[in-house]
Design an enzyme around this catalytic site. Sequence first.
Site, short mmCIF file in Angstrom:
data_model
loop_
_atom_site.label_atom_id
_atom_site.label_comp_id
_atom_site.label_asym_id
_atom_site.label_seq_id
_atom_site.Cartn_x
_atom_site.Cartn_y
_atom_site.Cartn_z
N TYR A 52 8.19 -11.92 6.76
CA TYR A 52 6.87 -11.30 6.90
C TYR A 52 5.81 -12.35 7.27
CZ TYR A 52 9.09 -7.59 4.07
OH TYR A 52 9.94 -6.64 3.56
N1 LIG Z 1 14.21 -5.24 2.59
C1 LIG Z 1 13.87 -4.81 3.79
O1 LIG Z 1 14.63 -4.93 4.76
C2 LIG Z 1 12.55 -4.14 3.97
C3 LIG Z 1 12.29 -3.47 5.17
C4 LIG Z 1 11.08 -2.83 5.34
C5 LIG Z 1 10.13 -2.86 4.32
N2 LIG Z 1 10.36 -3.53 3.16
C6 LIG Z 1 9.36 -3.56 2.06
O2 LIG Z 1 8.93 -2.23 1.80
C7 LIG Z 1 7.51 -2.17 1.96
C8 LIG Z 1 7.06 -0.79 2.41
O3 LIG Z 1 7.62 -0.42 3.66
P1 LIG Z 1 6.76 -0.29 4.98
O4 LIG Z 1 5.74 -1.35 5.02
O5 LIG Z 1 7.73 -0.16 6.09
O6 LIG Z 1 6.06 1.13 4.94
P2 LIG Z 1 5.58 2.26 3.90
O7 LIG Z 1 5.17 1.69 2.61
O8 LIG Z 1 6.60 3.34 3.93
O9 LIG Z 1 4.31 2.79 4.70
C9 LIG Z 1 3.23 1.95 4.93
C10 LIG Z 1 2.21 2.73 5.76
O10 LIG Z 1 1.66 3.78 4.97
C11 LIG Z 1 0.24 3.64 4.93
N3 LIG Z 1 -0.23 4.02 3.61
C12 LIG Z 1 0.12 3.47 2.41
N4 LIG Z 1 -0.51 4.10 1.40
C13 LIG Z 1 -1.28 5.06 1.99
C14 LIG Z 1 -2.18 6.03 1.47
N5 LIG Z 1 -2.39 6.16 0.17
N6 LIG Z 1 -2.83 6.84 2.36
C15 LIG Z 1 -2.61 6.74 3.69
N7 LIG Z 1 -1.77 5.83 4.23
C16 LIG Z 1 -1.12 5.01 3.38
C17 LIG Z 1 -0.05 2.18 5.23
O11 LIG Z 1 -1.32 2.05 5.84
P3 LIG Z 1 -2.48 1.18 5.17
O12 LIG Z 1 -1.99 -0.24 5.16
O13 LIG Z 1 -3.63 1.44 6.08
O14 LIG Z 1 -2.69 1.71 3.79
C18 LIG Z 1 1.07 1.85 6.22
O15 LIG Z 1 0.71 2.28 7.53
C19 LIG Z 1 7.22 -3.29 2.96
O16 LIG Z 1 5.86 -3.64 3.04
C20 LIG Z 1 8.12 -4.37 2.44
O17 LIG Z 1 7.55 -5.02 1.32
C21 LIG Z 1 11.57 -4.16 2.97
#
Ligand SMILES: NC(=O)c1ccc[n+]([C@@H]2O[C@H](COP(=O)([O-])OP(=O)(O)OC[C@H]3O[C@@H](n4cnc5c(N)ncnc54)[C@H](OP(=O)(O)O)[C@@H]3O)[C@@H](O)[C@H]2O)c1
Length: 230
Positions: A52
Amino acid sequence: MSILEETYTLTGGAEIPRLGLGTWFIDDDKAADAVRAAVEIGYRHIDTAQAYGNESGVGEGVRTSGVAREELFVSTKIAAEVKDYDAAVASIQGSLATMGLGYLLEHAEMVPQVNQLLVHAGNTPRELLEFCEAQGIRVQAYSPIAHSAIIENPDVQAMAERYGVTVPQLCIRYTLQLGTVSLPKTANPEHMRANAQVDFEITAEDMAALEGLEARDYGEHAAFPVFSGE
Ligand SMILES: NC(=O)c1ccc[n+]([C@@H]2O[C@H](COP(=O)([O-])OP(=O)(O)OC[C@H]3O[C@@H](n4cnc5c(N)ncnc54)[C@H](OP(=O)(O)O)[C@@H]3O)[C@@H](O)[C@H]2O)c1
């Protein structure tokens, strides 16, 4: 009790908070503020990764959060290119130095205790979840809001309205009710607060409907290996 105070106990005895802050796509220079805001709101679990590019900012946020290190659960992941033991040890030491932290999981044993999987309404790997449970491995649901496109899904919106919650809250609650740790990402403190307000119960019927749903639109990020599986 707020979800922010609830934990699971891992096989090694560590307590892992059920809700964590995801930080993928939070730039390094914004990460410390996001982590401090989250800790102020009550988050005690922060998820980052070498890939990241924000371990430095996340570490700074942890160190300057005003909450003792031992009260915070911090996860990082070594880069996928690192494939052998010596390289892994060096890589972990590199992360600790970048983050300015003395340890990650204290007393960690070399047995798998957690596994991050793509789990969200619209993508529920049932067999893998059951396998991990049988092995005593706690699953951390990554992309619990399906990376965001699901927010526009009319069926999911209609269900969320029935519960008087938002789609992100419904999606986070779904992953928690599956027994996983949920890691929603946001740098927005209002979203951090809202994402921790998940004190409602999805009925068994609606859980089944969300499990049966297929929603795998990851937009411009669909080609990332974490979504494409390649
Ligand atoms: N181990 C792995 O391979 C792996 C892979 C992918 C992700 N991850 C971890 O999992 C975490 C989450 O996954 P992700 O980042 O893919 O996506 P996610 O958490 O499924 O979705 C994030 C999106 O949702 C929006 N969001 C969050 N809360 C919200 C709310 N209350 N209202 C409206 N929109 C909202 C965010 O926008 P805003 O920022 O504008 O709120 C962002 O666009 C990552 O950040 C990472 O730490 C791990």
